[in-house]
Design a protein around this motif. Structure first.
Motif, PDB file in Angstrom:
ATOM      1  N   ALA A 116     -29.112  -4.630  -5.471  1.00  0.00           N
ATOM      2  CA  ALA A 116     -28.102  -4.047  -5.359  1.00  0.00           C
ATOM      3  C   ALA A 116     -26.302  -4.404  -5.071  1.00  0.00           C
ATOM      4  CB  ALA A 116     -29.011  -2.337  -5.507  1.00  0.00           C
ATOM      5  N   LEU A 117     -26.083  -5.286  -4.229  1.00  0.00           N
ATOM      6  CA  LEU A 117     -25.029  -5.338  -3.930  1.00  0.00           C
ATOM      7  C   LEU A 117     -23.611  -4.933  -4.442  1.00  0.00           C
ATOM      8  CD1 LEU A 117     -25.574  -9.280  -2.845  1.00  0.00           C
ATOM      9  CD2 LEU A 117     -25.684  -6.447  -0.960  1.00  0.00           C
ATOM     10  N   TYR A 118     -23.041  -4.954  -3.835  1.00  0.00           N
ATOM     11  CA  TYR A 118     -21.503  -3.691  -4.979  1.00  0.00           C
ATOM     12  C   TYR A 118     -20.216  -5.204  -5.678  1.00  0.00           C
ATOM     13  CZ  TYR A 118     -23.192  -0.125  -2.636  1.00  0.00           C
ATOM     14  OH  TYR A 118     -23.357   0.424  -1.822  1.00  0.00           O
ATOM     15  N   PRO A 119     -20.924  -5.466  -6.687  1.00  0.00           N
ATOM     16  CA  PRO A 119     -20.239  -6.445  -6.967  1.00  0.00           C
ATOM     17  C   PRO A 119     -18.630  -6.908  -6.683  1.00  0.00           C
ATOM     18  CG  PRO A 119     -20.221  -5.618  -9.435  1.00  0.00           C
ATOM     19  CD  PRO A 119     -21.290  -4.742  -7.843  1.00  0.00           C
ATOM     20  N   HIS A 120     -17.840  -6.198  -6.557  1.00  0.00           N
ATOM     21  CA  HIS A 120     -16.553  -5.823  -6.354  1.00  0.00           C
ATOM     22  C   HIS A 120     -16.034  -5.903  -5.337  1.00  0.00           C
ATOM     23  CE1 HIS A 120     -17.433  -1.999  -6.593  1.00  0.00           C
ATOM     24  NE2 HIS A 120     -15.979  -1.832  -5.638  1.00  0.00           N
ATOM     25  N   MET A 121     -17.246  -6.372  -3.889  1.00  0.00           N
ATOM     26  CA  MET A 121     -16.476  -6.325  -2.463  1.00  0.00           C
ATOM     27  C   MET A 121     -16.973  -7.152  -1.968  1.00  0.00           C
ATOM     28  SD  MET A 121     -17.934  -1.802  -1.396  1.00  0.00           S
ATOM     29  CE  MET A 121     -17.750  -0.289  -2.577  1.00  0.00           C
ATOM     30  N   ASN A 128     -19.805  -4.533   1.620  1.00  0.00           N
ATOM     31  CA  ASN A 128     -21.037  -3.869   1.454  1.00  0.00           C
ATOM     32  C   ASN A 128     -21.502  -3.426   2.417  1.00  0.00           C
ATOM     33  OD1 ASN A 128     -22.030  -5.102  -1.701  1.00  0.00           O
ATOM     34  ND2 ASN A 128     -20.994  -5.862  -1.105  1.00  0.00           N
ATOM     35  N   TYR A 184     -20.563   0.145   3.568  1.00  0.00           N
ATOM     36  CA  TYR A 184     -19.758   1.054   2.532  1.00  0.00           C
ATOM     37  C   TYR A 184     -20.601   2.132   3.060  1.00  0.00           C
ATOM     38  CZ  TYR A 184     -19.195   3.815  -1.335  1.00  0.00           C
ATOM     39  OH  TYR A 184     -18.964   4.452  -2.323  1.00  0.00           O
ATOM     40  N   GLY A 185     -21.994   1.752   3.693  1.00  0.00           N
ATOM     41  CA  GLY A 185     -22.718   3.364   4.229  1.00  0.00           C
ATOM     42  C   GLY A 185     -22.024   3.741   5.256  1.00  0.00           C
ATOM     43  N   ARG A 190     -27.134  -4.817   5.178  1.00  0.00           N
ATOM     44  CA  ARG A 190     -26.221  -4.035   4.880  1.00  0.00           C
ATOM     45  C   ARG A 190     -27.369  -2.561   4.765  1.00  0.00           C
ATOM     46  NH1 ARG A 190     -25.178  -2.413  -1.552  1.00  0.00           N
ATOM     47  NH2 ARG A 190     -27.854  -2.448  -2.017  1.00  0.00           N
ATOM     48  N   GLU A 245     -29.700   0.017  -9.586  1.00  0.00           N
ATOM     49  CA  GLU A 245     -30.069   0.182  -8.202  1.00  0.00           C
ATOM     50  C   GLU A 245     -29.072   0.877  -7.538  1.00  0.00           C
ATOM     51  OE1 GLU A 245     -31.300  -2.203 -10.543  1.00  0.00           O
ATOM     52  OE2 GLU A 245     -33.702  -2.059  -9.499  1.00  0.00           O
ATOM     53  N   LEU A 246     -27.656   0.053  -8.851  1.00  0.00           N
ATOM     54  CA  LEU A 246     -26.497   0.339  -7.658  1.00  0.00           C
ATOM     55  C   LEU A 246     -25.775   1.589  -7.906  1.00  0.00           C
ATOM     56  CD1 LEU A 246     -24.414  -2.636  -7.427  1.00  0.00           C
ATOM     57  CD2 LEU A 246     -23.692  -1.826  -9.053  1.00  0.00           C
ATOM     58  N   ALA A 263     -28.367   2.652  -4.741  1.00  0.00           N
ATOM     59  CA  ALA A 263     -27.706   1.815  -3.395  1.00  0.00           C
ATOM     60  C   ALA A 263     -26.941   2.864  -3.071  1.00  0.00           C
ATOM     61  CB  ALA A 263     -27.474   0.482  -3.792  1.00  0.00           C
ATOM     62  N   ASP A 291     -26.786   4.715   0.746  1.00  0.00           N
ATOM     63  CA  ASP A 291     -25.735   4.559   1.191  1.00  0.00           C
ATOM     64  C   ASP A 291     -24.780   6.068   1.925  1.00  0.00           C
ATOM     65  OD1 ASP A 291     -25.425   2.118   2.250  1.00  0.00           O
ATOM     66  OD2 ASP A 291     -24.415   0.824   0.659  1.00  0.00           O
TER      67      ASP A 291
END
Lengths: 333, 285
Positions: free
Chosen positions: A85-90, A95, A98-99, A146, B176-177, B180, B184
């Motif tokens: 579940a990584l953010y594809p555009h970052m 990634n 982000y939190g 992350r 999941e995105l 997540a 976060d």
């Protein structure tokens, strides 16, 4: 750092109850593995701790506080997902950051903490890349990074290695174990792979159809399974099950006799059976034998020992102390 | 690529020339009226009406176009182009914003009547502007929005097609995105803004091209609600330039306006071509 307690957790989807009351106390810094076949409710249990599923009954406590009603972000947890579940555009850096960015952490501190995590996970050369430019193992590390940068009190892993190939899985398994030791963060780890459970866990909980069949240290669970299900699920090849009446001294009510493949020896006298086939695995050889009543028995013997020929009739024997008896319901007796 | 190469090898020789010939003829066939319009916009009125029609550009290009842009027939064309631009941009951007938000609501939130709302939106697909034009006109008139940009834009802004497109795209984004992001600490709108929106950017670009042209080419609706020439859009303005009765039409200026009306959509398509094709072909995941 925190303890986690589950008290009588149940979960229903509509009218179907899928988790039937689970009690568990996790000590600070402990790594608990939840293991079971697919559909046993292990992921659901983890997601309830994360706050991604509501808790139908019972109480989840993190650090002694009830968290049933809290959003995931307020529970001080971090989660690693099966597909990362990584953010594809970052970028990798974004990634991981982000939190912290959402939490309003100062930029300098974000850079420092992400840098630390990247060093720890050997991700420094990749910080500017996008997730799709990384290999599976690297993505897996970013997902862990992350989780690490947020310095949570609990790590939750949802089958994090099941998308990796076998070799990488073994390597990442070790890395996760070392990382968890080093950081000393309380962790809950879900897997369907019993080898992963055995190698990683401080204690493991074996789930079967929404119940915790057994909770204990891996070796304890292996040598002393409380139910027939646990005995068959943990250990590869699985435990042999024979009718209890084959043993003259079976306790009252016993229906099944369980014996591990490594405890069965091919000998001069004892139970007779026909060798069906042998599997030479290098260090050891598995011999599959059919008994007259069609029960299949697996014998694990050292590769140095001469393997019997297929079709040959052999005798099997074992120590009485290695036997485990189960009743008709599958419970230990 | 291997497939393409072998295809070309097969077509070598006569077949290849025939293919090109066919394409060129087709192109000329389509392009000829546009060429005629361009020629007509560079000559004088008497030259147009005197048969045979000229086929090569004349020497009045700058004069005709200046006349069209600055004075036009009813209103300066530059002004009409600005009106069209505002309307087309307003419709394209408005449609994108609204459909992004409604698709976000339908896909990511559980609320009573979620399915009902989706099907209601979906059903409006069956009601094009022309069908609902009379009641819409009534509503717009009652709001006092005749002869205004809001009157031109708002009634055309809701879009079932775009909502549907974004819904389909959002449904391919792994759950999941969102989870997540929740772990976060991202609240729903933050997730929308930081993650969903950047991921949809090729889709947005593709949609923008389509919707801009849709808005630019609106004819019936502006014709109905703009009575003031200063609010005319260029596409309907061309028609308004035709004289009623026995007056002669100022063909060079009308043709110049037609050519001018084609330019902005062409610019949008060419400049956004790459993103447009990517948005239609692949989704970035």
């Amino acid at each position: 750092m925190a303890t986690v307690s589950l008290k009588g957790i149940t979960k229903s989807f509509g009218k179907t109850e899928v988790i039937h009351g689970i009690d568990l106390d996790i000590a600070d810094g402990e790594l608990i593995v939840i293991v079971g076949p697919s559909g046993c409710g292990k992921s659901t249990l983890l997601r309830m701790v994360a706050g991604l599923e509501t808790v139908t009954g019972g109480e989840v406590q993190i650090g002694g506080t009830r968290v049933n009603e809290l959003e995931p972000m307020d529970r001080d947890i971090a989660m690693v997902f099966q597909n990362y579940a990584l953010y594809p555009h970052m970028s990798v850096f974004d990634n991981m950051a982000y939190g912290l960015k959402i939490a309003g952490t100062p930029k300098a501190e974000i850079a420092e903490r992400v840098g630390e995590a990247a060093t720890l996970l050997q991700l420094e050369p990749y910080l500017k890349r996008r997730p799709r430019e990384l290999s599976g193992g690297q993505r897996q590390r970013v997902a862990m990074g992350r989780a690490i940068v947020r310095k949570p009190s609990v790590f939750l892993f949802d089958e994090p290695l099941s998308n990796l190939d076998a070799k990488l899985r073994v390597q990442m398994r070790l890395e996760i174990k070392q990382l968890q030791r080093r950081l000393g963060v309380t962790s809950l780890y879900v897997t369907h792979d019993q080898v992963e459970a055995m190698t990683l866990a401080d204690r493991m909980i074996v789930m079967n159809a929404g119940r915790a069949d057994q909770i204990g240290a891996p070796l304890e669970v292996y040598t002393n399974p409380q139910t027939e299900f646990v005995a068959s699920f943990i250990g590869s090849p699985p435990m042999n099950f024979l009718p209890a009446k084959m043993a003259g001294d079976a306790p009252r009510g016993a229906a099944t006799l369980g014996i591990r493949p490594e405890h069965v020896k091919i000998a001069q006298s004892g139970v007779q059976g026909t060798v069906l086939y042998t599997e030479a695995l290098g260090a050891e050889t598995l011999v599959h034998i059919d008994l007259p009543d069609a029960t299949r028995v697996t014998v694990r013997q050292d590769a140095a020992a001469p393997p019997p020929r297929e079709g040959e009739t052999v005798s099997l024997e074992w120590d009485a102390g290695d036997r485990i008896f189960f009743d008709a319901q599958g419970s230990r007796c | 690529m291997a497939g393409v190469d072998s295809g070309m090898v097969e077509k070598r020789g006569l077949g290849r020339w025939m293919t090109h010939l066919g394409l060129i003829i087709g192109l000329l066939f389509i392009f000829f009226p546009i060429w005629l319009a361009f020629v007509a916009s560079t000559v004088t009125q008497p030259e147009i009406v005197k048969p045979p029609m000229p086929l090569l550009p004349g020497g009045h290009f700058f004069e005709n176009y200046r006349r069209a842009l600055v004075s036009g027939v009813n209103a300066p064309v530059a002004w009409m182009m600005l009106n069209s631009l505002i309307m087309a941009l307003g419709i394209a951007l408005g449609k994108i914003v609204i459909s992004l938000l409604s698709a976000f609501a339908i896909v990511y939130f559980k609320f009573p009547g979620r399915r009902l709302f989706f099907w209601l939106i979906f059903m409006t697909l069956m009601l094009p502007v022309e069908v609902r034009i009379v009641p819409t006109y009534e509503v717009v008139a009652n709001f006092g929005m005749l002869n205004s940009y809001s009157g031109l834009i708002f009634p055309l802004i809701a879009s079932a097609t775009a909502t549907f497109l974004f819904r389909q795209f959002f449904m391919t984004v792994p759950d999941e995105l969102a989870e997540a992001a929740r772990v976060d600490g991202a609240r729903p709108m933050r997730f929308f803004w930081d993650i969903l929106l950047p991921m949809s950017r090729t889709n947005i670009a593709a949609l923008f091209v389509i919707l801009f042209i849709y808005g630019w080419n609106q004819y019936l609706w502006p014709l109905l609600i703009t009575t003031d020439p200063s609010m005319n859009t260029i596409v309907m303005g061309i028609k308004q330039m035709f004289p009623s009765g026995d007056d002669t039409a100022d063909w060079p200026v009308i043709m110049a306006t037609s050519i001018l009306a084609m330019i902005p959509p062409v610019i949008v398509v060419i400049s956004m071509q790459k993103l447009f094709i990517r948005g239609l072909v692949d989704s970035e995941k």
